[in-house]
Design an enzyme around this catalytic site. Sequence first.
Site, mmCIF file in Angstrom:
data_model
loop_
_atom_site.group_PDB
_atom_site.id
_atom_site.type_symbol
_atom_site.label_atom_id
_atom_site.label_comp_id
_atom_site.label_asym_id
_atom_site.label_seq_id
_atom_site.Cartn_x
_atom_site.Cartn_y
_atom_site.Cartn_z
ATOM 1 N N ASN A 69 0.854 -1.193 0.000
ATOM 2 C CA ASN A 69 0.000 0.000 0.000
ATOM 3 C C ASN A 69 0.888 1.241 0.000
ATOM 4 O O ASN A 69 1.720 1.410 0.899
ATOM 5 C CB ASN A 69 -0.899 -0.031 1.241
ATOM 6 N N ASP B 296 -0.201 4.474 0.030
ATOM 7 C CA ASP B 296 -0.931 5.672 0.448
ATOM 8 C C ASP B 296 -0.040 6.715 1.111
ATOM 9 O O ASP B 296 -0.167 7.920 0.865
ATOM 10 C CB ASP B 296 -2.027 5.307 1.458
ATOM 11 N N HIS B 297 0.841 6.251 2.000
ATOM 12 C CA HIS B 297 1.539 7.218 2.844
ATOM 13 C C HIS B 297 2.753 7.846 2.174
ATOM 14 O O HIS B 297 3.365 8.765 2.739
ATOM 15 C CB HIS B 297 1.839 6.598 4.197
ATOM 16 N N HIS C 175 -5.753 3.488 -1.377
ATOM 17 C CA HIS C 175 -7.064 3.848 -0.844
ATOM 18 C C HIS C 175 -7.388 5.274 -1.252
ATOM 19 O O HIS C 175 -6.754 6.227 -0.780
ATOM 20 C CB HIS C 175 -7.036 3.715 0.683
ATOM 21 N N ARG D 239 -9.586 7.967 -0.582
ATOM 22 C CA ARG D 239 -10.564 8.387 0.420
ATOM 23 C C ARG D 239 -11.457 9.501 -0.110
ATOM 24 O O ARG D 239 -11.055 10.267 -0.990
ATOM 25 C CB ARG D 239 -9.843 8.874 1.686
ATOM 26 N N ARG E 257 -7.279 12.692 1.447
ATOM 27 C CA ARG E 257 -6.218 13.126 2.373
ATOM 28 C C ARG E 257 -4.839 12.638 1.961
ATOM 29 O O ARG E 257 -3.840 13.177 2.421
ATOM 30 C CB ARG E 257 -6.519 12.670 3.801
ATOM 31 N N HIS E 258 -4.771 11.584 1.142
ATOM 32 C CA HIS E 258 -3.459 11.152 0.660
ATOM 33 C C HIS E 258 -3.529 10.849 -0.842
ATOM 34 O O HIS E 258 -3.142 11.688 -1.645
ATOM 35 C CB HIS E 258 -2.881 9.992 1.482
ATOM 36 N N GLU F 50 -8.790 0.363 -2.727
ATOM 37 C CA GLU F 50 -9.590 0.392 -1.510
ATOM 38 C C GLU F 50 -10.556 1.565 -1.611
ATOM 39 O O GLU F 50 -10.151 2.682 -1.947
ATOM 40 C CB GLU F 50 -8.706 0.540 -0.274
ATOM 41 N N THR G 252 -7.058 6.440 10.768
ATOM 42 C CA THR G 252 -6.907 5.336 9.825
ATOM 43 C C THR G 252 -8.126 4.443 9.978
ATOM 44 O O THR G 252 -8.956 4.676 10.870
ATOM 45 C CB THR G 252 -5.604 4.548 10.094
ATOM 46 N N THR G 253 -8.256 3.444 9.129
ATOM 47 C CA THR G 253 -9.419 2.569 9.195
ATOM 48 C C THR G 253 -9.466 1.876 10.554
ATOM 49 O O THR G 253 -8.525 1.199 10.955
ATOM 50 C CB THR G 253 -9.364 1.521 8.073
ATOM 51 N N GLU H 153 -10.845 -9.615 3.344
ATOM 52 C CA GLU H 153 -9.568 -9.249 3.944
ATOM 53 C C GLU H 153 -9.810 -9.023 5.427
ATOM 54 O O GLU H 153 -10.612 -8.163 5.803
ATOM 55 C CB GLU H 153 -8.979 -7.999 3.296
ATOM 56 N N HIS I 18 -3.619 -4.527 7.760
ATOM 57 C CA HIS I 18 -3.678 -3.494 8.794
ATOM 58 C C HIS I 18 -2.740 -3.799 9.957
ATOM 59 O O HIS I 18 -2.946 -4.738 10.718
ATOM 60 C CB HIS I 18 -5.094 -3.272 9.327
ATOM 61 N N GLY I 19 -1.714 -2.968 10.070
ATOM 62 C CA GLY I 19 -0.839 -2.991 11.230
ATOM 63 C C GLY I 19 0.276 -4.016 11.208
ATOM 64 O O GLY I 19 1.020 -4.141 12.180
ATOM 65 N N GLY J 290 1.337 -1.512 4.293
ATOM 66 C CA GLY J 290 1.729 -0.212 3.774
ATOM 67 C C GLY J 290 2.426 0.686 4.766
ATOM 68 O O GLY J 290 3.619 0.976 4.636
ATOM 69 N N HIS J 291 1.713 1.140 5.799
ATOM 70 C CA HIS J 291 2.231 2.176 6.695
ATOM 71 C C HIS J 291 3.577 1.799 7.290
ATOM 72 O O HIS J 291 4.509 2.610 7.316
ATOM 73 C CB HIS J 291 1.207 2.449 7.801
#
Length: 253
Positions: free
Chosen positions: A10, A12-13, A46, A48, A52-53, A76, A106-107, A157, A199-200, A221-222
């Site tokens: 991912n 996104d960031h 993603h 959004r 925002r990103h 996403e 975040t989600t 997912e 996620h995470g 991703g993050h």
Amino acid sequence: MSGRLRLGVNIDHVATIRNARGETYPDPVRAAEMALLAGADGITAHLREDRRHISDGDIDALAAILKKRGRPLNLEMAVTQEMEQIALAHRPHAACLVPERREEVTTEGGLDVAGGHNRIAPVVARLREAGIRVSCFIDPDPAQAAAAKAAGAHVVELHVGAYCEAVRHRSPDAPALLEKIRHAAREAAAQGLEVHAGHGIDYETVGAISGVPEFVELNIGHFLIGEAIFIGLTAAIQRMRALMDEARAGLAA
């Protein structure tokens, strides 16, 4: 079912950093190309509602470059008319339906497919008709997996963030949370759904997550973008890929 795990990166960031200064760099498309060269199997982004990103222009560019490379884009998206129209215009390989609140950082959890069947199922049907592989991002709950199946999704997912956070904080709840993930993955796979996780996930938690034999793909991703600050994006992804492969090799043994 415990073959090689796919890795979706991912990006996104990368866009988050770019947008902090309103510049044109760093470029998420460049990050996507580097990720693929480093061992990613596909790219997740993603879009959004508040942009925002990732921006609309990013999706345009990512869709074009990934189509040219013959690699999948996993879009996403919230379950809204606007996002559905964007997905239908680009026809990415996959669309992952996620919950979205403007005030969240975040989600925060999975999509309530069971409670939103009448709203979600028609969107799933239209995306499927366009040839898009549809995933629902859900909490590790067999009831939500069954609802995703009933809504017509190809994939679920599982949101594994609670487990990953518990590991980071050395919580005694971590083993029970991992067992909850394992149970939900088994139940989802038994219904004929392809099962992913996201996620995470970081270097500390990827081994246990990769050790769930029903998982076919991890989306990360993050953590990778953060680690890239210190060791570079290529090295960060290559290490994650190696840890995933090591866990799967141990599972096979």
